[in-house]
Design an enzyme around this catalytic site. Structure first.
Site, mmCIF file in Angstrom:
data_model
loop_
_atom_site.group_PDB
_atom_site.id
_atom_site.type_symbol
_atom_site.label_atom_id
_atom_site.label_comp_id
_atom_site.label_asym_id
_atom_site.label_seq_id
_atom_site.Cartn_x
_atom_site.Cartn_y
_atom_site.Cartn_z
ATOM 1 N N THR A 1 0.956 -1.319 0.052
ATOM 2 C CA THR A 1 0.145 -0.124 0.086
ATOM 3 C C THR A 1 0.732 1.306 -0.090
ATOM 4 O O THR A 1 1.880 1.304 0.636
ATOM 5 C CB THR A 1 -0.932 0.087 1.221
ATOM 6 O OG1 THR A 1 -2.142 1.016 0.840
ATOM 7 C CG2 THR A 1 -0.468 0.321 2.555
ATOM 8 N N CYS B 1 -3.981 7.839 7.279
ATOM 9 C CA CYS B 1 -4.616 6.682 7.396
ATOM 10 C C CYS B 1 -3.697 5.325 8.075
ATOM 11 O O CYS B 1 -2.739 5.679 8.233
ATOM 12 C CB CYS B 1 -4.739 6.150 5.805
ATOM 13 S SG CYS B 1 -5.852 7.222 4.683
ATOM 14 N N HIS C 1 -6.046 -0.691 4.396
ATOM 15 C CA HIS C 1 -5.822 0.829 4.380
ATOM 16 C C HIS C 1 -6.994 1.727 4.518
ATOM 17 O O HIS C 1 -7.753 2.073 3.819
ATOM 18 C CB HIS C 1 -5.205 1.009 2.981
ATOM 19 C CG HIS C 1 -4.572 2.295 2.727
ATOM 20 N ND1 HIS C 1 -3.403 2.880 2.151
ATOM 21 C CD2 HIS C 1 -5.050 3.571 3.216
ATOM 22 C CE1 HIS C 1 -3.328 4.165 2.024
ATOM 23 N NE2 HIS C 1 -4.173 4.658 2.679
#
Ligand SMILES: [Fe+2]
Ligand SMILES: [Fe+2]
Lengths: 285, 157
Positions: free
Chosen positions: B21, B27, B44
């Site tokens: 990711t 996040c 995520h």
């Protein structure tokens, strides 16, 4: 830094490409709600590629129009002048902004994605806050980081001293000023000045990292500031400097933003951006 | 196979897969791995609580920490992973500079995660949390090796 790069940067600003003529004309017409399809047609007449791009954007699911739009006249009827104008600006600006930006660690497409993201988030926030008279916000947001296209190469060449200065934890536009004597917001404002853009848009670009420094505060500046930070936080076009920008308490208070509004817009941002970019992706088939 | 986990998404995999990711700002990146079954997954998640936008949470639960974390565990259990063997790591949850509490979404993401894990008696084995960095995280499912990359530098988490 070996020598003051300010002169070199000034030269780069002077030779920076202009944007399609149509953009300036459309901006001048933005305030006129009675703009006709004939007037728009006159502006777009000599740029068939631009018109095609505008229609593709019009048909993106972001706007949710029921049937396929085949003409600018139809787009005007269905979207209204304001939305169509934003769309024309988007098509014009993409020619300038859809580039990779070394130095900031933004591969091809990322600055453009960030620009679209800040625009739709700024619009979304303005709508949530029920603000009026901020029609220029979309364009200001779209172009807020245009200065990165000039400064990126200089950062790339001075990565070590930029990183060393950044490691002190100060806001990144201050890092830029310390190393280069100017920052990407100031450079962006000068580019827009050369394009003869409206004063409000120039100042929103100029102060997008330091809204409290603006001589006259303005919701346009504050919303672009907040939208930019939010987009970095959620990873939309975040570069190697990460989230190393100062978020202004003053801006948040001046626009009266609430936590629920911020998170609601954040939750929608990803799909808004994907919808717009998807329509663009079909352009180069 | 290499799989990219987008913002507000989750991916699971088995031996031979690599999950990656990018651009973790505020996040939460959550990585879980069962070293015996060699299965794992990555989340995520963007926002702490789904109640802020129930419609969105219905369509995309992985956008929210409170919905996404339980679903990640469930999906890896479905591949044969077992709770008592699961190695759990977290990355991301950064914040911009300044004191404004509203923009500490990263801190709120982390708080919700910790509560969820605590309630379920799950230990967080490693974390690389907070600050202003944008992180790229990868999980190699053949070894469980988790890498966190900031700027051009990678380190093992
Ligand atoms: Fe910027
Ligand atoms: Fe930006």
């Amino acid at each position: 830094m070996t020598r003051s790069p300010k002169k070199k940067i000034a030269r780069e600003i002077a030779s920076f490409p202009s944007i399609p003529q149509a953009a300036a004309k459309i901006l001048a017409m933005l305030d006129n709600p009675n703009t006709s399809a004939e007037e728009i047609g006159a502006v777009l007449r000599y740029d068939a590629g631009l018109t095609a791009n505008i229609l593709k954007l019009t048909n993106s699911s972001y706007f949710g129009l029921p049937s396929k739009v085949a003409s600018v006249r139809q787009a005007l009827v269905l979207l209204g002048w304001k939305k169509l104008a934003h769309l024309i600006m988007t098509a014009c600006v993409s020619a300038v902004m859809d580039k990779a930006v070394p130095g900031y660690g933004l591969p091809m497409g990322e600055l453009w994605r960030h620009s679209i993201a800040v625009s739709v988030v700024a619009e979304g926030l303005a709508k949530e806050l029920e603000m009026t008279g901020v029609d220029e916000i979309f364009t200001a947001a779209l172009l807020h980081d245009v200065g990165k296209l000039v400064l990126g190469a200089f950062i790339k060449a001075e990565t070590d001293s930029v990183d060393a200065t950044a490691d002190r934890g100060i806001s990144f536009e201050k890092v830029e000023r310390e190393v280069f004597g100017t920052d990407h917001a100031e450079i962006g404002a000068r580019i827009l000045q050369n394009w003869s853009f409206p004063e409000q848009i120039i100042s929103a670009v100029r102060w997008h990292h330091e809204p409290d420094g603006a001589p006259v505060s303005n919701p346009l500046i504050d919303i672009v500031h907040v939208a930019n930070v939010l987009c970095l936080m959620i990873g939309m076009g975040v570069g190697r400097e990460g989230l190393q920008y100062h978020l202004s308490d003053g801006a948040v208070q001046r626009i009266g933003l609430k936590e629920g509004q911020l998170e609601w817009v954040a939750a929608n941002a990803v799909s808004w951006v994907e919808e717009i970019l998807l329509s663009f992706a079909t352009q180069f088939e | 196979m290499k799989q990219i986990v987008a913002v507000g998404d989750m991916k699971v995999g088995t031996n031979g897969d690599i999950l990656v990711t990018h651009a973790l700002g505020s996040c939460l990146g959550l990585i879980i791995y069962d070293p015996e079954a060699k299965v794992g997954g990555m989340l995520h998640a963007m926002l702490p609580l789904s109640k802020i936008n129930p419609q969105k949470a219905e369509a995309n639960p992985y956008m929210f920490v409170d919905k996404g974390v339980p679903l990640l565990f469930k999906a890896v259990y479905g591949l044969g992973g077992q709770k008592q063997r699961m190695v759990v790591k977290a990355a991301g949850c950064g914040s911009p500079l300044g004191k404004n509490a509203m923009f500490k979404i990263g801190e709120r993401n982390y708080t919700v995660l910790k509560k969820l894990l605590w309630k379920n008696s799950i230990i967080l084995e490693a974390e690389d949390i907070g600050g202003t960095a944008s992180r790229t995280v990868s999980l190699d499912l053949s070894t469980g090796q988790t890498l966190v990359k900031i700027r051009e530098e990678s380190k093992v988490l």
